[in-house]
Design a protein around this motif. Structure first.
Motif, PDB file in Angstrom:
ATOM      1  N   MET A   1       0.839  -1.192   0.000  1.00  0.00           N
ATOM      2  CA  MET A   1       0.000   0.000   0.000  1.00  0.00           C
ATOM      3  C   MET A   1       0.880   1.250   0.000  1.00  0.00           C
ATOM      4  SD  MET A   1      -2.461   1.308   3.075  1.00  0.00           S
ATOM      5  CE  MET A   1      -3.069   2.974   3.062  1.00  0.00           C
ATOM      6  N   GLN A   2       0.548   2.187  -0.881  1.00  0.00           N
ATOM      7  CA  GLN A   2       1.233   3.479  -0.917  1.00  0.00           C
ATOM      8  C   GLN A   2       0.807   4.261   0.314  1.00  0.00           C
ATOM      9  OE1 GLN A   2       3.359   4.018  -3.294  1.00  0.00           O
ATOM     10  NE2 GLN A   2       3.980   6.062  -2.678  1.00  0.00           N
ATOM     11  N   LEU A   3       1.736   4.937   0.965  1.00  0.00           N
ATOM     12  CA  LEU A   3       1.431   5.646   2.204  1.00  0.00           C
ATOM     13  C   LEU A   3       2.137   6.987   2.214  1.00  0.00           C
ATOM     14  CD1 LEU A   3       0.060   5.180   5.073  1.00  0.00           C
ATOM     15  CD2 LEU A   3       2.357   4.559   5.847  1.00  0.00           C
ATOM     16  N   THR A   4       1.413   8.023   2.649  1.00  0.00           N
ATOM     17  CA  THR A   4       2.014   9.358   2.772  1.00  0.00           C
ATOM     18  C   THR A   4       1.827   9.844   4.208  1.00  0.00           C
ATOM     19  OG1 THR A   4      -0.020  10.567   2.259  1.00  0.00           O
ATOM     20  CG2 THR A   4       1.361   9.874   0.386  1.00  0.00           C
ATOM     21  N   LYS A   5       2.548  10.933   4.546  1.00  0.00           N
ATOM     22  CA  LYS A   5       2.388  11.518   5.880  1.00  0.00           C
ATOM     23  C   LYS A   5       0.961  12.033   6.073  1.00  0.00           C
ATOM     24  CE  LYS A   5       6.403  13.764   5.504  1.00  0.00           C
ATOM     25  NZ  LYS A   5       7.477  14.725   5.754  1.00  0.00           N
ATOM     26  N   GLN A  20       0.847  -3.992  10.303  1.00  0.00           N
ATOM     27  CA  GLN A  20       1.039  -4.509   8.942  1.00  0.00           C
ATOM     28  C   GLN A  20       1.835  -3.520   8.076  1.00  0.00           C
ATOM     29  OE1 GLN A  20       0.484  -7.546   7.880  1.00  0.00           O
ATOM     30  NE2 GLN A  20       1.269  -7.058   5.859  1.00  0.00           N
ATOM     31  N   LEU A  21       1.499  -2.230   8.181  1.00  0.00           N
ATOM     32  CA  LEU A  21       2.221  -1.203   7.418  1.00  0.00           C
ATOM     33  C   LEU A  21       3.698  -1.177   7.820  1.00  0.00           C
ATOM     34  CD1 LEU A  21      -0.396   1.707   7.539  1.00  0.00           C
ATOM     35  CD2 LEU A  21       0.326   0.440   5.500  1.00  0.00           C
ATOM     36  N   CYS A  22       3.972  -1.319   9.113  1.00  0.00           N
ATOM     37  CA  CYS A  22       5.364  -1.351   9.593  1.00  0.00           C
ATOM     38  C   CYS A  22       6.073  -2.605   9.098  1.00  0.00           C
ATOM     39  CB  CYS A  22       5.403  -1.290  11.123  1.00  0.00           C
ATOM     40  SG  CYS A  22       5.023   0.340  11.812  1.00  0.00           S
ATOM     41  N   ARG A  23       5.381  -3.729   9.192  1.00  0.00           N
ATOM     42  CA  ARG A  23       5.989  -5.005   8.772  1.00  0.00           C
ATOM     43  C   ARG A  23       6.370  -4.953   7.291  1.00  0.00           C
ATOM     44  NH1 ARG A  23       2.325  -8.510  10.811  1.00  0.00           N
ATOM     45  NH2 ARG A  23       3.569  -8.809  12.681  1.00  0.00           N
ATOM     46  N   GLU A  24       5.481  -4.421   6.459  1.00  0.00           N
ATOM     47  CA  GLU A  24       5.733  -4.334   5.015  1.00  0.00           C
ATOM     48  C   GLU A  24       6.952  -3.466   4.693  1.00  0.00           C
ATOM     49  OE1 GLU A  24       2.049  -2.764   3.555  1.00  0.00           O
ATOM     50  OE2 GLU A  24       0.990  -4.689   3.764  1.00  0.00           O
ATOM     51  N   LEU A  40       6.611   4.954  11.312  1.00  0.00           N
ATOM     52  CA  LEU A  40       6.204   5.213   9.928  1.00  0.00           C
ATOM     53  C   LEU A  40       6.572   6.634   9.497  1.00  0.00           C
ATOM     54  CD1 LEU A  40       2.786   3.347  10.064  1.00  0.00           C
ATOM     55  CD2 LEU A  40       4.701   2.754   8.563  1.00  0.00           C
ATOM     56  N   ILE A  41       6.419   7.597  10.409  1.00  0.00           N
ATOM     57  CA  ILE A  41       6.783   8.982  10.092  1.00  0.00           C
ATOM     58  C   ILE A  41       8.286   9.084   9.832  1.00  0.00           C
ATOM     59  CG2 ILE A  41       7.005  11.301  11.094  1.00  0.00           C
ATOM     60  CD1 ILE A  41       4.216  10.753  12.407  1.00  0.00           C
ATOM     61  N   LEU A  42       9.088   8.421  10.666  1.00  0.00           N
ATOM     62  CA  LEU A  42      10.544   8.420  10.459  1.00  0.00           C
ATOM     63  C   LEU A  42      10.877   7.849   9.084  1.00  0.00           C
ATOM     64  CD1 LEU A  42      11.759   7.203  13.981  1.00  0.00           C
ATOM     65  CD2 LEU A  42      12.229   9.434  12.945  1.00  0.00           C
ATOM     66  N   PHE A  43      10.207   6.737   8.741  1.00  0.00           N
ATOM     67  CA  PHE A  43      10.430   6.095   7.443  1.00  0.00           C
ATOM     68  C   PHE A  43      10.055   7.038   6.302  1.00  0.00           C
ATOM     69  CE2 PHE A  43       8.535   3.729   3.898  1.00  0.00           C
ATOM     70  CZ  PHE A  43       9.614   2.952   3.506  1.00  0.00           C
ATOM     71  N   LEU A  44       8.874   7.687   6.421  1.00  0.00           N
ATOM     72  CA  LEU A  44       8.406   8.583   5.362  1.00  0.00           C
ATOM     73  C   LEU A  44       9.257   9.844   5.258  1.00  0.00           C
ATOM     74  CD1 LEU A  44       4.570   8.172   5.916  1.00  0.00           C
ATOM     75  CD2 LEU A  44       5.907   7.309   3.987  1.00  0.00           C
ATOM     76  N   ASN A  45       9.972  10.178   6.342  1.00  0.00           N
ATOM     77  CA  ASN A  45      10.886  11.325   6.314  1.00  0.00           C
ATOM     78  C   ASN A  45      12.254  10.956   5.754  1.00  0.00           C
ATOM     79  OD1 ASN A  45       9.140  13.280   7.245  1.00  0.00           O
ATOM     80  ND2 ASN A  45       9.651  12.951   9.386  1.00  0.00           N
ATOM     81  N   GLY A  46      12.411   9.672   5.338  1.00  0.00           N
ATOM     82  CA  GLY A  46      13.643   9.267   4.680  1.00  0.00           C
ATOM     83  C   GLY A  46      14.625   8.467   5.520  1.00  0.00           C
ATOM     84  N   THR A  47      14.271   8.143   6.765  1.00  0.00           N
ATOM     85  CA  THR A  47      15.175   7.345   7.594  1.00  0.00           C
ATOM     86  C   THR A  47      15.178   5.906   7.084  1.00  0.00           C
ATOM     87  OG1 THR A  47      14.643   8.727   9.505  1.00  0.00           O
ATOM     88  CG2 THR A  47      15.715   6.614   9.960  1.00  0.00           C
ATOM     89  N   ASN A  48      16.355   5.340   6.953  1.00  0.00           N
ATOM     90  CA  ASN A  48      16.490   3.956   6.508  1.00  0.00           C
ATOM     91  C   ASN A  48      15.864   3.026   7.541  1.00  0.00           C
ATOM     92  OD1 ASN A  48      17.674   1.295   6.049  1.00  0.00           O
ATOM     93  ND2 ASN A  48      18.964   2.357   4.572  1.00  0.00           N
ATOM     94  N   PRO A  49      15.060   2.045   7.118  1.00  0.00           N
ATOM     95  CA  PRO A  49      14.418   1.126   8.075  1.00  0.00           C
ATOM     96  C   PRO A  49      15.398   0.480   9.051  1.00  0.00           C
ATOM     97  CG  PRO A  49      13.528   0.789   5.889  1.00  0.00           C
ATOM     98  CD  PRO A  49      14.663   1.762   5.739  1.00  0.00           C
ATOM     99  N   SER A  50      16.618   0.173   8.595  1.00  0.00           N
ATOM    100  CA  SER A  50      17.589  -0.477   9.487  1.00  0.00           C
ATOM    101  C   SER A  50      18.079   0.473  10.584  1.00  0.00           C
ATOM    102  CB  SER A  50      18.787  -0.999   8.682  1.00  0.00           C
ATOM    103  OG  SER A  50      19.449   0.079   8.045  1.00  0.00           O
ATOM    104  N   ASP A  51      17.837   1.778  10.412  1.00  0.00           N
ATOM    105  CA  ASP A  51      18.234   2.761  11.429  1.00  0.00           C
ATOM    106  C   ASP A  51      17.095   3.096  12.393  1.00  0.00           C
ATOM    107  OD1 ASP A  51      20.787   2.972  10.354  1.00  0.00           O
ATOM    108  OD2 ASP A  51      20.164   4.546   8.941  1.00  0.00           O
ATOM    109  N   ILE A  52      15.928   2.484  12.187  1.00  0.00           N
ATOM    110  CA  ILE A  52      14.777   2.750  13.058  1.00  0.00           C
ATOM    111  C   ILE A  52      14.665   1.596  14.053  1.00  0.00           C
ATOM    112  CG2 ILE A  52      12.278   3.115  13.156  1.00  0.00           C
ATOM    113  CD1 ILE A  52      12.471   4.218  10.274  1.00  0.00           C
ATOM    114  N   ASN A  53      15.001   1.886  15.302  1.00  0.00           N
ATOM    115  CA  ASN A  53      14.975   0.869  16.352  1.00  0.00           C
ATOM    116  C   ASN A  53      13.734   1.021  17.215  1.00  0.00           C
ATOM    117  OD1 ASN A  53      17.572  -0.205  15.678  1.00  0.00           O
ATOM    118  ND2 ASN A  53      18.457   1.648  16.569  1.00  0.00           N
ATOM    119  N   PRO A  54      13.256  -0.076  17.820  1.00  0.00           N
ATOM    120  CA  PRO A  54      12.090   0.022  18.712  1.00  0.00           C
ATOM    121  C   PRO A  54      12.379   0.990  19.859  1.00  0.00           C
ATOM    122  CG  PRO A  54      12.732  -2.275  18.368  1.00  0.00           C
ATOM    123  CD  PRO A  54      13.792  -1.421  17.753  1.00  0.00           C
ATOM    124  N   PHE A  55      11.377   1.783  20.217  1.00  0.00           N
ATOM    125  CA  PHE A  55      11.541   2.701  21.346  1.00  0.00           C
ATOM    126  C   PHE A  55      11.619   1.923  22.652  1.00  0.00           C
ATOM    127  CE2 PHE A  55       9.012   5.477  18.345  1.00  0.00           C
ATOM    128  CZ  PHE A  55      10.124   6.197  17.916  1.00  0.00           C
TER     129      PHE A  55
END
Length: 199
Positions: A1-5, A20-24, A40-55
């Motif tokens: 699914m396409q997703l925007t902010k 599901q959106l996070c898993r995809e 998801l916001i971090l991802f949409l702002n351009g952060t690489n998924p591998s750099d996004i760690n669980p809070f």
């Protein structure tokens, strides 16, 4: 699914949909709705998924001998909102039955996110008893359906319906499908009165 902010701001997503959106996208899938939104916001702002760690992490390690005291750490000692914790707080507050409060969950998540490993039950009680306002907390913004139902039930006009939850759900689905704020108003009930009539 396409997703925007804008989708995240304007649309209502259930937690399972956010997971599901996070898993995809290869993002962490553990956390509250507000935390999943933030990934998801971090991802949409351009952060690489591998750099996004669980809070926070899902800390299920708890010893059978764990007994809650004022010195029990909120994280690291396996503290959970379970029957033992309910009994501890019931004894502390001298009540027969204790129910956990939303503020308690918000404090606990913040302590986990900030990794405050020295934070004890004593600190927790002190902060909880001095907490008065949580409406500006990001978590509070994810309770849109709950707040919608509460506001609907507060409206005297809602008492005219036999199936109040069904009526609230009809109105919620109307609002959910729009990009308008996900809030109840009496005007909403008036505007869609034909669709909310009890059979």
């Amino acid at each position: 699914m396409q997703l925007t902010k804008d989708d995240l701001i304007e649309c209502y997503f259930y937690k399972t949909e956010l997971i599901q959106l996070c898993r995809e996208r290869g993002l962490p899938t553990y956390g509250t709705k507000a935390e999943l939104n933030q990934y998801l916001i971090l991802f949409l702002n351009g952060t690489n998924p591998s750099d996004i760690n669980p809070f926070r992490t899902n800390n299920n390690k708890i010893s059978a001998e764990t007994k809650i005291t004022f010195d029990t750490r909120l994280i690291g000692d396996g503290f959970k909102f379970n029957s033992e914790a309910r009994l501890f707080f019931a004894n502390y507050y001298h009540v027969k039955k204790f129910s956990f409060k939303k503020e308690m969950a918000i404090i606990k998540r913040r302590v986990e996110t900030q990794k405050q490993t020295d934070y004890t039950i004593r600190d927790f009680i002190t902060e909880f008893e001095n907490t008065t306002q949580i409406s500006d907390n990001p978590e509070e913004q994810t309770y849109q359906w709950n707040n919608f139902v509460k506001d609907f039930n507060r409206d005297p006009a809602s008492k005219n319906f036999n199936s109040r939850m069904k009526t609230a759900a009809i109105l919620w689905n109307i609002v959910k499908a729009t990009n308008k704020p996900k809030k109840y108003s009496h005007d909403l009930l008036h505007r869609y009165s034909q669709q909310t009539q009890d059979p």
